[in-house]
Enzyme design. Structure first.
Site, PDB file in Angstrom:
ATOM      1  N   GLY A 104      -0.634   0.199  -5.105  1.00 51.55           N
ATOM      2  CA  GLY A 104      -0.513  -1.256  -4.921  1.00 51.55           C
ATOM      3  C   GLY A 104       0.561  -1.561  -3.905  1.00 51.55           C
ATOM      4  N   ASN A 105       0.971  -2.802  -3.842  1.00 52.84           N
ATOM      5  CA  ASN A 105       2.088  -3.162  -2.964  1.00 52.84           C
ATOM      6  C   ASN A 105       2.855  -4.338  -3.550  1.00 52.84           C
ATOM      7  OD1 ASN A 105       0.961  -5.720  -1.796  1.00 52.84           O
ATOM      8  ND2 ASN A 105      -0.621  -4.284  -1.106  1.00 52.84           N
TER       9      ASN A 105
END
Ligand code: CTP
Length: 400
Positions: free
Chosen positions: A208-209
């Site tokens: 993810g980020n």
């Protein structure tokens, strides 16, 4: 803008109730039809006779009219309204509205109303500053209600501080501005992508980020407040939005976001690609949790995700605008121009990495809008809500 609009003016038991008379007159003068709903405590401060004379309608206060037994339908009233304005709103009424305590006509009408609601709190400074009041006001805001902040000044208690109901002229302007803004982009349809994407590795892990989705959500809300119908395709985020003109479609991965965006883009006038889409996903999804003791130095092979903006760029028709976002560390303008071409964007909103109050997680942002021909429009560091207004203003100019 207010001519012919149906306005419910809710009045509660505060000393500022006398100012509601001026507010009522402003609405009537602007051509609105006003129905006053007053709480029993409100009646102690201002007489219904004054209010009914000015509004030209009997004031409603109880569920039944005592002498005729007629039922005052809060449901019909809620549906009749184009706007509900509660001024003054006491701490008690705000608490009831926030928590659904439907023990009087005003709160039941509020709970039945589908129209935008404007709340002008008025109370003593310590009551206003109390965490309970702050929490209830935040709850109302989270329901999509518009809070018209009280002013600071001398209060009925002779103490000086924040709690005075905003002046009637200013409350009127907020409502009037709301209606004039809502007409700006009426009939336009907008697609916004927001937040991060999660790319599953196994049932408990993902790539993810840090994207919070705040910028994309602010843009969606700004478009909706200008009257546009918005489809917000959102990756996993911790924020919510509550606007009747925003349809949120929640997705997890880049592939899911891409499928939804392609499907929704067709009928749209504008698409704003605000999502921080993961560029890569694991080549394979592992069905069972990868076990540490059984796997030394695992290798994660990645595959490229679809470029959603580029795909929409291929599908774009003449009347559609496609707007991208970018975060660059060097050669900002050149890289942005290259991305505009590569993805067939109309322009790109560049986030500045130079400012630590910009980008992921924070509530402020500093952007530059770059056009296809390289023209750059630089904006100051601002709250994301104001940045969203700048971006929507820019898009509006290009649309009209
Ligand atoms: N974007 C997208 N789908 C992707 C990657 C990016 O829709 N798979 C969109 C973003 O939402 C943004 C724009 O494309 O509006 C630019 O994103 P950015 O990450 O800067 O572009 P990339 O093509 O990934 O380029 P880079 O090599 O700089 O990562």
């Amino acid at each position: 803008m207010l001519k012919g609009k149906h306005v419910i003016l809710g009045i509660t038991g505060g000393i500022a109730a006398y100012k509601s008379v001026s507010l009522l007159r402003l609405f009537v003068k602007a051509g609105a039809e006003v129905q006053v709903v007053i709480t029993p405590a409100g009646r102690e401060f201002i007489t219904p006779v004054t209010l009914s004379a000015l509004s030209g309608r009997p004031v409603i206060s109880e569920f039944f009219t005592a002498n005729t037994g007629a039922w005052n339908s809060h449901v019909d009233l809620g549906l009749w309204a184009d706007a509900m304005v509660i001024a003054p709103a006491t701490a008690s009424t705000i608490a009831k509205m926030a928590n659904g305590v439907a023990d009087n006509m005003l709160v039941t009408t509020y709970l039945s109303a589908k129209a935008p609601v404007f709340v002008a709190p008025a109370m003593d400074l310590d009551m206003f500053a109390h965490p309970s009041t702050s929490r209830n006001i935040e709850l109302l805001r989270s329901y999509g209600n518009h809070i018209i902040q009280p002013a600071a000044g001398e209060l009925a208690s002779h103490l000086v501080g924040k709690g005075r109901m905003e002046e009637p002229e200013n409350i009127f302007s907020v409502v009037e501005r709301f209606f004039s803004l809502s007409a700006e982009l009426a009939g336009k349809k907008v697609l916004v992508t927001a937040g991060p994407t999660y790319e599953r590795i196994d049932p408990v892990r993902f790539i993810g980020n840090y994207s919070s989705g705040k910028m994309g959500y602010a843009i969606a809300e700004e478009f909706a407040s200008r009257g546009a119908e918005v489809v917000l395709v959102s990756g996993p985020v911790a924020i919510t939005c509550n606007h009747p003109r925003i349809r949120v479609i929640s997705v997890e991965s880049a592939t899911q976001m891409c499928d939804v965006a392609i499907k929704e883009f067709d009928g749209c006038d504008v698409a704003v690609m605000c999502a921080a889409v993961a560029d890569y996903a694991p080549e394979e999804y592992v069905e069972h949790k990868i076990k540490r003791e059984k796997t030394d130095n695992p290798v994660l092979r990645l595959k490229k995700n679809p470029d959603i903006a580029a795909k929409l760029g291929e599908l774009k028709k003449g009347h559609q605008l496609l707007v991208g976002f970018a975060l660059e560390t060097d050669n900002e303008t050149e890289n942005a121009k290259d991305k505009i071409k590569r993805k067939n964007l109309d322009f790109i909103v560049l986030n500045s990495l130079a400012d630590k109050n910009s980008c992921f997680g924070v509530d402020t942002n500093k952007v530059t809008i770059i056009e296809r021909n390289g023209d750059a429009h630089r904006y100051e560091l601002k709250p994301k809500k104001e940045v969203a207004a700048d971006i929507v203003d820019f898009i509006k100019e290009k649309l009209c």
